[in-house]
Design a protein around this motif. Structure first.
Motif, PDB file in Angstrom:
ATOM      1  N   PHE A  11       0.824  -1.206   0.000  1.00  0.00           N
ATOM      2  CA  PHE A  11       0.000   0.000   0.000  1.00  0.00           C
ATOM      3  C   PHE A  11       0.861   1.260   0.000  1.00  0.00           C
ATOM      4  CE2 PHE A  11      -2.456   3.395   1.923  1.00  0.00           C
ATOM      5  CZ  PHE A  11      -3.651   3.306   1.246  1.00  0.00           C
ATOM      6  N   GLY A  12       1.764   1.346   0.974  1.00  0.00           N
ATOM      7  CA  GLY A  12       2.623   2.531   1.077  1.00  0.00           C
ATOM      8  C   GLY A  12       3.561   2.658  -0.101  1.00  0.00           C
ATOM      9  N   GLY A  13       4.165   1.533  -0.499  1.00  0.00           N
ATOM     10  CA  GLY A  13       5.098   1.564  -1.629  1.00  0.00           C
ATOM     11  C   GLY A  13       4.444   1.992  -2.923  1.00  0.00           C
ATOM     12  N   GLY A  14       3.249   1.449  -3.187  1.00  0.00           N
ATOM     13  CA  GLY A  14       2.526   1.832  -4.399  1.00  0.00           C
ATOM     14  C   GLY A  14       2.186   3.309  -4.423  1.00  0.00           C
ATOM     15  N   HIS A  15       1.709   3.813  -3.289  1.00  0.00           N
ATOM     16  CA  HIS A  15       1.364   5.234  -3.219  1.00  0.00           C
ATOM     17  C   HIS A  15       2.610   6.115  -3.303  1.00  0.00           C
ATOM     18  CE1 HIS A  15      -2.623   3.826  -2.146  1.00  0.00           C
ATOM     19  NE2 HIS A  15      -3.051   5.067  -2.308  1.00  0.00           N
ATOM     20  N   LEU A  16       3.666   5.726  -2.613  1.00  0.00           N
ATOM     21  CA  LEU A  16       4.896   6.531  -2.668  1.00  0.00           C
ATOM     22  C   LEU A  16       5.517   6.510  -4.060  1.00  0.00           C
ATOM     23  CD1 LEU A  16       6.512   5.761   0.801  1.00  0.00           C
ATOM     24  CD2 LEU A  16       5.454   7.906   0.040  1.00  0.00           C
ATOM     25  N   PHE A  17       5.437   5.376  -4.748  1.00  0.00           N
ATOM     26  CA  PHE A  17       5.903   5.305  -6.141  1.00  0.00           C
ATOM     27  C   PHE A  17       5.180   6.349  -6.985  1.00  0.00           C
ATOM     28  CE2 PHE A  17       4.909   3.702 -10.408  1.00  0.00           C
ATOM     29  CZ  PHE A  17       6.197   3.660 -10.952  1.00  0.00           C
ATOM     30  N   SER A  18       3.861   6.391  -6.835  1.00  0.00           N
ATOM     31  CA  SER A  18       3.053   7.333  -7.611  1.00  0.00           C
ATOM     32  C   SER A  18       3.342   8.785  -7.238  1.00  0.00           C
ATOM     33  CB  SER A  18       1.576   7.015  -7.378  1.00  0.00           C
ATOM     34  OG  SER A  18       0.760   7.821  -8.152  1.00  0.00           O
ATOM     35  N   ILE A  19       3.575   9.045  -5.953  1.00  0.00           N
ATOM     36  CA  ILE A  19       3.809  10.414  -5.472  1.00  0.00           C
ATOM     37  C   ILE A  19       5.228  10.888  -5.793  1.00  0.00           C
ATOM     38  CG2 ILE A  19       4.040  11.821  -3.379  1.00  0.00           C
ATOM     39  CD1 ILE A  19       1.834   9.991  -2.134  1.00  0.00           C
ATOM     40  N   LEU A  20       6.211  10.024  -5.543  1.00  0.00           N
ATOM     41  CA  LEU A  20       7.620  10.426  -5.668  1.00  0.00           C
ATOM     42  C   LEU A  20       8.163  10.357  -7.093  1.00  0.00           C
ATOM     43  CD1 LEU A  20       9.037   8.630  -2.492  1.00  0.00           C
ATOM     44  CD2 LEU A  20       8.512  11.073  -2.751  1.00  0.00           C
ATOM     45  N   LEU A  21       7.592   9.479  -7.902  1.00  0.00           N
ATOM     46  CA  LEU A  21       8.109   9.271  -9.257  1.00  0.00           C
ATOM     47  C   LEU A  21       7.007   9.443 -10.300  1.00  0.00           C
ATOM     48  CD1 LEU A  21      10.178   6.088  -8.364  1.00  0.00           C
ATOM     49  CD2 LEU A  21      11.086   8.403  -8.707  1.00  0.00           C
ATOM     50  N   PRO A  22       6.444  10.652 -10.412  1.00  0.00           N
ATOM     51  CA  PRO A  22       5.314  10.831 -11.328  1.00  0.00           C
ATOM     52  C   PRO A  22       5.688  10.602 -12.792  1.00  0.00           C
ATOM     53  CG  PRO A  22       6.064  12.956 -10.497  1.00  0.00           C
ATOM     54  CD  PRO A  22       6.800  11.905  -9.737  1.00  0.00           C
ATOM     55  N   GLY A  23       6.934  10.907 -13.177  1.00  0.00           N
ATOM     56  CA  GLY A  23       7.351  10.676 -14.558  1.00  0.00           C
ATOM     57  C   GLY A  23       7.359   9.195 -14.901  1.00  0.00           C
ATOM     58  N   LEU A  24       7.918   8.397 -14.012  1.00  0.00           N
ATOM     59  CA  LEU A  24       7.951   6.950 -14.202  1.00  0.00           C
ATOM     60  C   LEU A  24       6.546   6.365 -14.142  1.00  0.00           C
ATOM     61  CD1 LEU A  24       9.829   4.563 -14.649  1.00  0.00           C
ATOM     62  CD2 LEU A  24      10.136   4.420 -12.183  1.00  0.00           C
ATOM     63  N   ARG A  25       5.735   6.884 -13.235  1.00  0.00           N
ATOM     64  CA  ARG A  25       4.334   6.458 -13.130  1.00  0.00           C
ATOM     65  C   ARG A  25       3.594   6.731 -14.430  1.00  0.00           C
ATOM     66  NH1 ARG A  25       1.353  10.546  -9.909  1.00  0.00           N
ATOM     67  NH2 ARG A  25       1.552  11.560 -11.912  1.00  0.00           N
ATOM     68  N   ASP A  26       3.756   7.940 -14.966  1.00  0.00           N
ATOM     69  CA  ASP A  26       3.065   8.308 -16.205  1.00  0.00           C
ATOM     70  C   ASP A  26       3.562   7.479 -17.383  1.00  0.00           C
ATOM     71  OD1 ASP A  26       1.664  10.128 -14.707  1.00  0.00           O
ATOM     72  OD2 ASP A  26       2.835  11.872 -15.370  1.00  0.00           O
TER      73      ASP A  26
END
Length: 191
Positions: A11-26
């Motif tokens: 849960f935390g890792g998925g959300h932090l991935f999305s928050i901290l790495l928006p370029g990679l997420r996109d």
């Protein structure tokens, strides 16, 4: 405790991935497509949340109850209750187009930060710190990075939305205080 930790990481890792790495997420969202990305993200988040709940409930009895990192601060129960009430109101404000959302920018994450931070004031078991700490870290990261990136709501505010947010927040607070906490969690807080 293992299920709780895995749940916190998912849960935390998925959300932090999305928050901290928006370029990679996109980039990942573009490769997978919008709907598959949302599906994958939702499944990982939901699985993490379920594992957190199941893992946390397993620590509420037996030897895990003795795994205390710190003693809760005396007299903080009422502060936690107030922070939780404010949290429910802010979560309600995040869904409308009121002044609160316009002024606070990110009322959902602020509400989660108040709720989790308040619970950390009165809960010192290792499992409490993992559970509430995960929510606190994710919400604070979202608040900080949203502010740094200039993410702001833009609309004409309506007082009606704020009135609804306060009413909904107070009703939900009462339901959780008088129903969910004592009868589902078996942890009475009122009285």
């Amino acid at each position: 405790m293992t299920l709780l930790l895995i749940g916190c990481l998912l849960f935390g890792g998925g959300h932090l991935f999305s928050i901290l790495l928006p370029g990679l997420r996109d980039s990942l969202r573009n490769r997978l497509g919008e709907k598959p990305w949302k599906g994958l993200y939702s499944i990982v988040s939901l699985l993490g949340l379920v594992l957190m709940v199941v893992g946390y409930s397993q620590t509420r009895s037996g030897p895990a109850t003795a795994d205390v990192l710190y003693e809760p601060w005396d007299g903080m129960r009422h502060a936690t209750m107030l922070l939780t009430l404010l949290a429910f109101i802010l979560v309600g404000a995040s869904h409308g187009k009121g002044y609160l959302k316009l002024w606070l920018h990110n009322p959902m994450s602020l509400g989660i930060a108040l709720w989790s931070g308040g619970h950390l004031l009165v809960n010192g078991q290792r499992s409490d710190v993992w559970l509430f700490g995960t929510f606190l870290v994710v919400s604070l990261a979202d608040i900080l990075l949203s502010e740094l990136r200039g993410k702001r709501p833009d609309y004409v505010p309506r007082l009606r939305s704020d009135v609804i947010a306060v009413a909904v927040g107070m009703v939900l607070y009462a339901v959780f205080l008088l129903g969910f906490h004592p009868y589902v969690l078996n942890i009475p807080v009122a009285g």
